[in-house]
Scaffold this active site. Structure first.
Site, PDB file in Angstrom:
ATOM      1  N   TYR A  88     -15.599 -12.099  29.673  1.00 20.29           N
ATOM      2  CA  TYR A  88     -15.377 -12.877  28.081  1.00 20.29           C
ATOM      3  C   TYR A  88     -14.578 -12.709  27.908  1.00 20.29           C
ATOM      4  O   TYR A  88     -12.518 -13.196  27.421  1.00 20.29           O
ATOM      5  CB  TYR A  88     -15.939 -13.309  27.429  1.00 20.29           C
ATOM      6  CG  TYR A  88     -15.551 -14.673  25.934  1.00 20.29           C
ATOM      7  CD1 TYR A  88     -15.543 -16.288  26.897  1.00 20.29           C
ATOM      8  CD2 TYR A  88     -15.717 -13.787  25.416  1.00 20.29           C
ATOM      9  CE1 TYR A  88     -14.193 -16.376  25.336  1.00 20.29           C
ATOM     10  CE2 TYR A  88     -14.968 -14.486  23.989  1.00 20.29           C
ATOM     11  CZ  TYR A  88     -13.903 -15.310  23.830  1.00 20.29           C
ATOM     12  OH  TYR A  88     -13.635 -16.134  24.019  1.00 20.29           O
TER      13      TYR A  88
ATOM     14  N   ASP B   3     -17.198 -18.657  28.075  1.00 25.75           N
ATOM     15  CA  ASP B   3     -18.379 -18.203  26.734  1.00 25.75           C
ATOM     16  C   ASP B   3     -19.786 -19.264  26.655  1.00 25.75           C
ATOM     17  O   ASP B   3     -19.441 -19.892  27.537  1.00 25.75           O
ATOM     18  CB  ASP B   3     -17.667 -17.515  25.558  1.00 25.75           C
ATOM     19  CG  ASP B   3     -17.394 -19.290  25.681  1.00 25.75           C
ATOM     20  OD1 ASP B   3     -16.977 -20.577  25.588  1.00 25.75           O
ATOM     21  OD2 ASP B   3     -16.789 -19.490  23.881  1.00 25.75           O
TER      22      ASP B   3
ATOM     23  N   GLU C 133     -11.235 -11.804  18.641  1.00 26.27           N
ATOM     24  CA  GLU C 133     -12.192 -12.013  20.408  1.00 26.27           C
ATOM     25  C   GLU C 133     -13.649 -11.734  20.307  1.00 26.27           C
ATOM     26  O   GLU C 133     -14.891 -11.542  20.543  1.00 26.27           O
ATOM     27  CB  GLU C 133     -11.854 -11.877  21.744  1.00 26.27           C
ATOM     28  CG  GLU C 133     -10.649 -12.808  21.905  1.00 26.27           C
ATOM     29  CD  GLU C 133     -11.518 -14.113  21.313  1.00 26.27           C
ATOM     30  OE1 GLU C 133     -12.768 -14.920  21.275  1.00 26.27           O
ATOM     31  OE2 GLU C 133     -10.368 -15.504  21.530  1.00 26.27           O
TER      32      GLU C 133
END
Length: 355
Positions: A127, A145, A44
């Site tokens: 996020y 996102d 991520e």
DNA sequence: AATACGGGGCA
DNA sequence: TGCCCAGTATT
């Protein structure tokens, strides 16, 4: 708080069609092999503002070099930056290592699974927090996102500027309502896959979309007009002279950039800011800054490099010096073969070609 | 609310 | 060229 956008929206129908599509069509990606929170976390962070295809080779290499939080926590920061070299946004790497060290010290190496603890880690914003909580820990948390905002701006026909912070809050609110409580991991990843493969920024292929019957923008024929996003301002051009300085031992001079700001802690060939220093005063300026004499030859070439907020225009010069070190030890003279041990930004990797 | 912070790919 | 990309931290 928000309006009645979700009135008359078939939430469970949308969830079912989206998640079934995902289960049959999901992309085979290395970080989807298992739910290891560390792998999810690393992926991520790498995927922030970065395309999947760019990330994949970095992800493999990074996990090989730092398989768990312990290897990453114990590593030298320069090693971590070297593994990040070319990926950009280098503070991500520094923050990730900082956070991993905190996990080792404060949480006995176990990545925390509460929104508060996870969100307090360096580099873990709204996020990434939601992505880790949903994908690694199966919690129904939104992970908003660019994909999510694009998909839902179309599905829900939201015409607010997605560049605005308050618009993102809106999408977090809606996603919290829409997310599947049974399989939040698949739901969040489904939106990302949908955004990457079908609900694309330009020319979305709505005829292939598993949820086009729920899409209000498609219904109105305005899917190409959404999302609304205000334009970024143009980058300023900043001119430099970049110097490839060789000494008589055949070594080349490099230096480490500041720990803060642009390309923090990366290495580079010395640069002269041409906004402040005239072409004819480069050698003098260099002596005043570094305390050694150099002889600059003629211009060898030019490298242009665009960042998100500025553009470098680098004139490349070769130079000679008789010194083996500089006055204040700012420079490091290294053998050519050792250059690849140091993390360089892409702009300066291009300069290596002039050696 | 705006700005700093990388780099690559695509029309 | 301009835009976009699985954003966050700082001001």
């Amino acid at each position: 708080m928000f309006n009645d956008t979700l009135q008359d929206f078939d939430i469970s129908g949308f969830q079912d069609d989206l998640v079934s599509w995902y289960k049959q069509n999901k992309r085979d990606l290395p970080w989807r092999e298992n739910q290891d929170p560390y792998r999810v976390w690393v992926s991520e962070i790498m995927l922030q503002q970065t395309k999947v295809d760019t990330v994949i080779p970095y992800f493999y290499h990074f996990l090989e070099k730092f398989p768990t939080v312990y290897e990453l926590a114990a590593a030298d920061e320069q090693e971590v930056l070297k593994a990040w070299e070319g990926l950009g946004y280098y503070s991500r790497a520094r923050n990730l290592q900082h956070a991993v060290r905190e996990v080792v010290e404060q949480y006995d190496g176990e990545i925390p699974s509460t929104p508060e603890q996870l969100g307090s880690l360096k580099g873990v914003g709204p996020y990434t927090k939601g992505a880790i909580l949903s994908i690694a820990f199966d919690q129904p948390e939104p992970a908003v996102d660019g994909n999510v905002m694009r998909v839902f701006s179309r599905v829900l026909k939201i015409e607010d500027d997605i560049a605005q912070a308050r618009t993102k809050k809106q999408f977090e609110h809606y996603t919290r309502e829409l997310i599947s409580k049974e399989d939040p991991s698949s739901f969040n990843q489904a939106i990302m896959d949908l955004g990457a493969t079908i609900c694309t920024p330009k020319a979305p292929t709505c005829m292939l979309c598993p949820v086009n019957e729920y899409c209000r923008a498609f219904d109105a024929g305005i899917e190409e007009q959404l999302p609304v996003k205000s334009k970024a301002k143009k980058q300023k051009i900043v001119p430099y002279a970049a110097l490839v300085i060789m000494n008589e031992a055949g070594q080349v001079a490099i230096e480490q950039r500041s720990e803060q700001g642009l390309l923090a802690s990366l290495w580079q060939f010395p640069m002269i800011p041409l906004v402040e220093v005239g072409q004819d005063h480069m050698e003098n300026w260099f002596r005043s800054q570094y305390g050694i004499n150099i002889t600059i030859g003629s211009k060898e070439g030019n490298v242009k490099h665009t960042f998100s907020h500025l553009k470098w225009n680098l004139d490349i010069y070769k130079a000679k010096t008789e010194h083996l070190t500089d006055g204040n030890n700012t420079l490091t003279f290294v053998n050519k073969e050792d250059l690849d041990k140091y993390p360089f930004p892409v702009s300066h990797q291009k300069i290596k070609n002039y050696l």
